[in-house]
Design a protein around this motif. Structure first.
Motif, mmCIF file in Angstrom:
data_model
loop_
_atom_site.group_PDB
_atom_site.id
_atom_site.type_symbol
_atom_site.label_atom_id
_atom_site.label_comp_id
_atom_site.label_asym_id
_atom_site.label_seq_id
_atom_site.Cartn_x
_atom_site.Cartn_y
_atom_site.Cartn_z
ATOM 1 N N MET A 157 0.812 -1.210 0.000
ATOM 2 C CA MET A 157 0.000 0.000 0.000
ATOM 3 C C MET A 157 0.850 1.267 0.000
ATOM 4 O O MET A 157 0.462 2.285 -0.572
ATOM 5 C CB MET A 157 -0.929 -0.005 1.222
ATOM 6 C CG MET A 157 -2.058 -1.003 1.144
ATOM 7 S SD MET A 157 -3.224 -0.834 2.520
ATOM 8 C CE MET A 157 -2.175 -1.299 3.895
ATOM 9 N N VAL A 158 2.019 1.202 0.654
ATOM 10 C CA VAL A 158 2.809 2.423 0.842
ATOM 11 C C VAL A 158 3.767 2.677 -0.315
ATOM 12 O O VAL A 158 3.934 3.817 -0.764
ATOM 13 C CB VAL A 158 3.590 2.337 2.169
ATOM 14 C CG1 VAL A 158 4.578 3.493 2.290
ATOM 15 C CG2 VAL A 158 2.624 2.343 3.340
ATOM 16 N N SER A 168 6.464 5.897 -4.609
ATOM 17 C CA SER A 168 7.178 5.872 -5.885
ATOM 18 C C SER A 168 6.583 6.869 -6.873
ATOM 19 O O SER A 168 7.311 7.552 -7.604
ATOM 20 C CB SER A 168 7.133 4.455 -6.476
ATOM 21 O OG SER A 168 7.715 3.521 -5.593
ATOM 22 N N GLU A 169 5.243 6.961 -6.890
ATOM 23 C CA GLU A 169 4.605 7.921 -7.785
ATOM 24 C C GLU A 169 4.975 9.351 -7.425
ATOM 25 O O GLU A 169 5.274 10.174 -8.305
ATOM 26 C CB GLU A 169 3.086 7.739 -7.719
ATOM 27 C CG GLU A 169 2.595 6.430 -8.312
ATOM 28 C CD GLU A 169 1.097 6.260 -8.128
ATOM 29 O OE1 GLU A 169 0.458 7.211 -7.608
ATOM 30 O OE2 GLU A 169 0.570 5.202 -8.503
ATOM 31 N N GLU A 170 4.977 9.660 -6.133
ATOM 32 C CA GLU A 170 5.338 11.009 -5.717
ATOM 33 C C GLU A 170 6.802 11.314 -6.027
ATOM 34 O O GLU A 170 7.138 12.443 -6.422
ATOM 35 C CB GLU A 170 5.072 11.183 -4.219
ATOM 36 C CG GLU A 170 3.598 11.186 -3.860
ATOM 37 C CD GLU A 170 2.852 12.329 -4.527
ATOM 38 O OE1 GLU A 170 3.415 13.428 -4.622
ATOM 39 O OE2 GLU A 170 1.713 12.111 -4.959
ATOM 40 N N ALA A 171 7.682 10.331 -5.847
ATOM 41 C CA ALA A 171 9.095 10.547 -6.165
ATOM 42 C C ALA A 171 9.284 10.790 -7.660
ATOM 43 O O ALA A 171 10.042 11.678 -8.080
ATOM 44 C CB ALA A 171 9.921 9.348 -5.708
ATOM 45 N N SER A 172 8.582 10.008 -8.494
ATOM 46 C CA SER A 172 8.669 10.210 -9.942
ATOM 47 C C SER A 172 8.117 11.577 -10.339
ATOM 48 O O SER A 172 8.687 12.275 -11.198
ATOM 49 C CB SER A 172 7.904 9.098 -10.667
ATOM 50 O OG SER A 172 8.429 7.838 -10.353
ATOM 51 N N ALA A 173 7.003 11.967 -9.720
ATOM 52 C CA ALA A 173 6.426 13.285 -10.026
ATOM 53 C C ALA A 173 7.379 14.405 -9.618
ATOM 54 O O ALA A 173 7.499 15.418 -10.313
ATOM 55 C CB ALA A 173 5.089 13.443 -9.313
ATOM 56 N N PRO A 201 -6.195 11.830 -0.680
ATOM 57 C CA PRO A 201 -5.232 10.933 -1.339
ATOM 58 C C PRO A 201 -4.684 9.865 -0.401
ATOM 59 O O PRO A 201 -4.531 10.085 0.800
ATOM 60 C CB PRO A 201 -4.113 11.893 -1.798
ATOM 61 C CG PRO A 201 -4.730 13.247 -1.813
ATOM 62 C CD PRO A 201 -5.784 13.243 -0.741
ATOM 63 N N TYR A 202 -4.409 8.706 -0.989
ATOM 64 C CA TYR A 202 -3.758 7.590 -0.311
ATOM 65 C C TYR A 202 -4.496 7.160 0.954
ATOM 66 O O TYR A 202 -3.929 7.147 2.060
ATOM 67 C CB TYR A 202 -2.309 7.927 0.033
ATOM 68 C CG TYR A 202 -1.581 8.637 -1.075
ATOM 69 C CD1 TYR A 202 -1.533 8.091 -2.363
ATOM 70 C CD2 TYR A 202 -0.953 9.859 -0.850
ATOM 71 C CE1 TYR A 202 -0.873 8.744 -3.385
ATOM 72 C CE2 TYR A 202 -0.287 10.518 -1.867
ATOM 73 C CZ TYR A 202 -0.251 9.963 -3.137
ATOM 74 O OH TYR A 202 0.399 10.617 -4.140
#
Length: 353
Positions: A94-95, A100-105, A239-240
């Motif tokens: 879940m985490v 990973s999405e936030e780091a890529s963004a 979110p999340y």
């Protein structure tokens, strides 16, 4: 009248005894300092071992329930550990994706931020024109930028490695404590005189049972807090929701302040939706905290032991000051054990005196 030889002997003995006493005191102080220094050096390891022991005690009622149903202790421990690993895998599942999405963004947005810093029509460009952020950053970090970045990365890597190593040690030692709990208790009981051993065994078993029940009750209330957080966040499009639910469940295990910190974090995340949603989230956590303190917690702890609120506050403050988060986690169980000893062993003797 004593002879001259006897007087000389009497004069020598005090000198010899003073020397022996001074040597003994010096040796004792040296030994005490060495022991204290050793304990301070390995205090981190001792804290992890203490956490492992309390984790094993917390799972002891589950292990005992399975062994009463003719499941061998080894298999019972295996089933309990497998259940914990499944929960851990679910938490990571879940985490990790949202992180990973936030780091890529963040990586994708960095070049755009640099362009905006040079565009005086943008918000970041106006900040740069007014405060000269790039020039200040060059003056501050320019000569040592590479060293600062490398040092920061090494420091972050050290923290991650230490956290992973500590978690692995806690898991391994918890399993060892769970498997060898009966042998460990029998070994400890041998230090008690045989005439008092039966009473000590009965008192110890009562403490372990109630502490284990208390810890399981704490897990139940934390799970309820996590599920309530997930339901609220999913309903309000925060979110999340799953990751926040797990975070609140973990924070709720810390007495007094844990649920409050979790509520503040979720309310801040809700600002990404809107201010009214964040305000409603804060109100939700205030209402949930009242319900937890006066409805959920009493029901969940009714089969364990009641702890006076003053004792709870003092235990958490002292435990947190001594051992940090770990001390805050184990403070209430320690207070429960001390209360049982006082009620069953100390106060009855005082009353009979």
């Amino acid at each position: 009248m004593p002879s001259d030889g006897l007087r000389q002997g009497l004069r020598v003995r005090p000198t010899s005894s003073w020397f022996t006493a001074g040597f003994g005191v010096g040796l004792g102080l040296t030994l005490a300092y060495t022991v204290l220094d050793t304990v301070l050096r390995i205090s981190g390891i001792l804290t992890l071992l203490l956490l492992s022991l309390f984790a094993a005690i917390s799972l002891e009622p589950v292990i005992a329930w399975m062994t009463r149903r003719r499941i061998r202790r080894g298999w019972a421990v295996t089933l309990a550990v497998a259940g914990l690993l499944v929960l851990l895998a679910g938490f990571l599942a879940m985490v990790i994706p949202p992180v990973s999405e936030e780091a890529s963004a963040l990586v994708d947005a960095a070049p755009k931020w640099v362009e905006q810093l040079h565009d005086h029509r943008s918000f970041l460009g106006r900040l740069e024109a007014r405060y000269h952020l790039l020039d200040r950053a060059r003056r501050e970090f320019g000569p040592h930028l590479g060293t600062t970045v490398v040092g920061g990365l090494l420091g972050a890597g050290h923290v991650v490695v230490s956290a992973v190593t500590g978690a692995g040690l806690v898991v391994v030692m918890t399993v060892y404590f769970m498997v060898g709990m009966e042998q460990l208790k029998r070994f400890a009981y041998r230090f008690v005189p045989l005439s008092r051993r039966a009473g000590v065994i009965q008192l110890t078993e009562e403490i372990l049972l109630r502490v284990g029940r208390y810890m399981l009750g704490n897990v139940v209330t934390s799970a309820i807090a996590g599920l309530a957080t997930f339901a609220w966040c999913a309903g309000m499009d925060v979110p999340y929701p799953a990751a926040l639910g797990v975070f609140v469940a973990l924070m709720d295990m810390i007495p007094i302040v844990g649920s409050t910190i979790g509520g503040i974090v979720v309310s801040l995340v809700a600002l990404a939706v809107s201010f009214p949603v964040a305000l409603g989230t804060a109100g939700f956590y205030i209402a949930f905290r009242l319900a937890e303190d006066y409805l959920i917690m009493p029901k969940a702890m009714s089969f364990a032991v009641n702890v006076h609120p003053i004792v709870t506050v003092v235990a958490v403050v002292v435990g947190g000051a001594l051992l940090g988060i770990v001390g805050a986690l184990i403070a209430i169980p320690v207070a429960v054990g001390i209360g049982i000893v006082l009620d069953d062993a100390v106060f009855p003797r005082i009353d009979r005196a």
